[in-house]
Design an enzyme around this catalytic site. Structure first.
Site, short mmCIF file in Angstrom:
data_model
loop_
_atom_site.label_atom_id
_atom_site.label_comp_id
_atom_site.label_asym_id
_atom_site.label_seq_id
_atom_site.Cartn_x
_atom_site.Cartn_y
_atom_site.Cartn_z
N HIS A 18 12.99 -3.42 -6.22
CA HIS A 18 12.19 -4.08 -4.91
C HIS A 18 12.50 -5.49 -5.10
CE1 HIS A 18 9.62 -0.38 -4.62
NE2 HIS A 18 10.66 -0.05 -4.27
N ASP B 100 13.04 4.90 -4.29
CA ASP B 100 11.84 4.94 -3.57
C ASP B 100 11.64 6.60 -3.24
OD1 ASP B 100 11.48 2.38 -3.89
OD2 ASP B 100 11.39 1.90 -1.75
N ASN C 104 14.83 8.65 -24.31
CA ASN C 104 16.36 8.76 -24.07
C ASN C 104 17.09 7.52 -23.97
OD1 ASN C 104 18.39 10.33 -22.46
ND2 ASN C 104 18.36 8.59 -21.15
N GLU C 105 18.51 7.56 -24.63
CA GLU C 105 19.12 6.47 -24.67
C GLU C 105 18.46 5.19 -25.14
OE1 GLU C 105 21.55 6.48 -21.22
OE2 GLU C 105 22.85 8.62 -22.02
N GLN D 17 15.22 8.97 -11.28
CA GLN D 17 16.58 8.99 -10.52
C GLN D 17 16.60 10.03 -9.60
OE1 GLN D 17 18.58 8.94 -14.61
NE2 GLN D 17 20.27 8.05 -13.50
N HIS E 117 12.03 8.20 -20.25
CA HIS E 117 13.38 8.08 -19.83
C HIS E 117 13.34 6.66 -18.92
CE1 HIS E 117 17.52 10.37 -18.89
NE2 HIS E 117 17.49 9.00 -18.31
N GLU F 4 23.47 15.28 -22.54
CA GLU F 4 23.75 15.13 -21.34
C GLU F 4 25.41 14.95 -21.50
OE1 GLU F 4 22.78 11.10 -19.76
OE2 GLU F 4 20.59 11.47 -20.10
#
Ligand SMILES: *[C@@H]1O[C@H](CO)[C@@H](O)[C@H](O)[C@H]1NC(C)=O
Ligand SMILES: *[C@@H]1O[C@H](CO)[C@@H](O)[C@H](O)[C@H]1NC(C)=O
Length: 509
Positions: A64, A77, A191-192, A44, A147, A406
């Site tokens: 993409h 990107d 994560n999650e 991210q 993640h 978070e």
């Protein structure tokens, strides 16, 4: 098989009765050892998607190949280009005065083949320098090993639906512990899980949008539990005695409460918890190893009635269940959403099979009660005292310690983020309520340090304390009002609702 009813009665009575009420109205402070932090993840924020030897992850491939699946056809990107601006990121953390930063490692930046046969020196150097810069200013790194950014070549082999993922992940985790464990003492393995499994494999809400609900998401859940356990046992056996850190995982835990106080709605709420998050946490943290009982019985029952010769939920053998049990030093709680749950109302048609159809409960947001808010996008409703309720339910269920890994809200662009300011104040008041009751909550990480690529929402939903100008090649970061308010809370260890951030200049104190 155990009797579902006995378990339900026991777990419900525990959940309803184990805490009293908190005292409101006096000046309260966060304990000196309470950790304030901010969080991001590699895909991210980092950008540099193909720079210095990094190879594509699932998210590079997905953005993409299917740009139309992203709200603004964007991708990560470049993102916030933290690969080139991490020194500025650390400067922002110093401005905020936080004690810790949660970042993740990009698997394919470190291991370009996905396997542990070849380590990329540029990747090692980047994370090494980043970690050293944090430590230079006494900012504790909390490092997420995985993640969501699965190496694309491993995704082509099925990703988390391939049981060998557990081996690949263990090998990757060993490289990470070996390289950085001398300096990093605080780890999140994964994560999650729900977002990976249910949203990625069981529906179309995240990449790879496999949409194989009620099957692939359950296979993925088992892989998550075993992969986390492998990394945890690996740390214990090869690293803990010399590195002395702690290892946990981060799970998204919404606040679910019954729509009415009937037994039916209370049972539906417990079912929703099990299908939504407890399938990932009960096997690790509850007193009894294995899948949650009602969750597993319901899937078996539905599977048989649908003509499947066996449950669509892969079994956990006694040996596997024991291997998974206890594999977390703490539970990282990501929290965004509050909902009420009903056994009979707000039910929807769902694909068959699917996790949603298996659970078969209705959820809603009350429109006639005070204290509920929802973002300008109509998503992520928050109920009054949400984090208190989440932590209270968790601490009735498990004996472990908690970090909010978070917490945050989406807004549009702009520095005057009033909605975020109010949300952080409310959520942190709610944490104080939990602290008052002696619930072992040890830290809070704001999601996110800065605006970043919000998955299928691209850059249309912003979560940052700092604004990032994604039209400027230099990706300048500017403190929003919420950054000043968070800094004030972190500095004073107290929530001043009168503090006005307007017109202030950000400095390192
Ligand atoms: C299993 O399904 C049958 C009928 O489909 C139902 O009568 C029974 O209560 C169910 N049992 C559980 C544990 O859900
Ligand atoms: C920020 O926004 C709020 C609500 O939208 C408004 O009341 C306030 O005056 C704004 N503050 C500044 C400094 O623009």
């Amino acid at each position: 098989m155990k009797s579902g009813n006995v378990i339900v009665v026991l777990s419900l009575s525990l959940i309803l009765s184990c805490h009293g009420s908190f005292v409101e109205g006096r000046r309260r402070e966060f304990p000196q050892d309470f950790i304030f932090g901010a969080a991001t993840s590699a895909y991210q924020t980092e950008g540099a998607w193909d720079v210095d030897g990094k190879t594509p992850s699932l998210w590079d491939y997905h953005t993409h190949t299917y740009p139309d699946s992203i709200s603004d056809q964007s991708n990560g990107d470049i993102a916030a280009d933290s690969y080139h601006h991490y020194l500025r990121d650390v400067e922002m953390l110093r401005e905020l005065g936080v004690q810790s930063y949660r970042l993740s490692i990009s698997w394919t930046r470190l291991l370009p083949t996905g396997f542990a046969n070849k380590v990329n020196p540029a990747g090692v150097e980047y994370y090494s320098k980043f970690i050293d810069e944090l430590l230079k200013y006494n900012i504790t790194p909390l490092v997420t090993i995985f993640h969501w950014d699965v190496p694309q070549n491993l995704q082509q082999l099925g990703g988390l639906t391939n049981p060998l993922f557990v081996d690949w992940f263990e090998d990757y985790a060993r490289v990470v512990f070996e390289l950085f464990g001398d300096r990093v003492k605080f780890w999140i393995t994964i994560n999650e899980p729900k977002q990976i499994c249910l949203f990625g494999y069981g529906s179309t809400r995240l990449a790879p949008q496999l949409n194989a609900g009620g099957v692939a998401d359950y296979i993925c859940a088992k892989t998550i539990l075993l992969a986390n356990a492998r990394a945890y046992h690996l740390y214990n056996e090869e690293f803990r005695s010399k590195q002395g850190g702690q290892v946990g995982l981060a799970v998204d835990v919404p606040w679910y409460s019954p729509h009415t106080d009937t037994k039916e709605d209370e049972f539906a709420t417990e079912l929703q918890r099990q299908f939504d998050w407890a399938l990932y946490t009960d096997p690790i943290f509850s007193d009894s190893p294995g899948w949650p009982a009602e969750f597993s019985e319901r899937i078996l029952n539905k599977s048989l009635s649908q003509g499947y010769p066996r449950s669509r939920l892969p079994p956990l053998s006694r040996e596997e269940a024991e291997y998974i049990h206890g594999t977390g030093d703490f539970l990282g709680v990501n929290h965004y959403v509050s909902n009420r749950v009903s056994a009979t109302k707000f039910l929807k048609e769902h694909a068959v099979p699917s996790t949603y159809d298996d659970a078969n409960v209705g959820t809603t947001v009350p429109d006639d009660e005070e204290g509920w808010t929802v973002s300008e996008f109509g998503i992520m409703p928050q109920g009054p005292n949400n984090l208190y309720h989440v932590l209270s339910q968790l601490s009735c269920r498990y004996t472990t310690r908690y970090y909010i890994t978070e917490s945050g809200v989406p807004t549009g662009t702009g520095l005057n983020d009033t909605y975020r300011v109010t949300a952080y104040r409310n959520n942190l008041e709610s944490v104080l309520n939990a602290i008052d009751e002696g619930i072992p909550i040890k830290g809070f990480y704001a999601w996110s340090l800065m605006d970043n690529f919000e998955w299928l929402s691209g850059y249309t939903r912003r979560f940052g304390l700092y604004d990032v100008d994604f039209t400027d090649p230099a990706r300048p970061r500017t403190a929003k009002h919420s950054a000043f308010v968070y800094k004030h809370i972190v500095t004073h260890r107290h929530i001043d609702h009168e503090y006005d951030p307007a017109g202030r200049t950000m400095t390192i104190d």
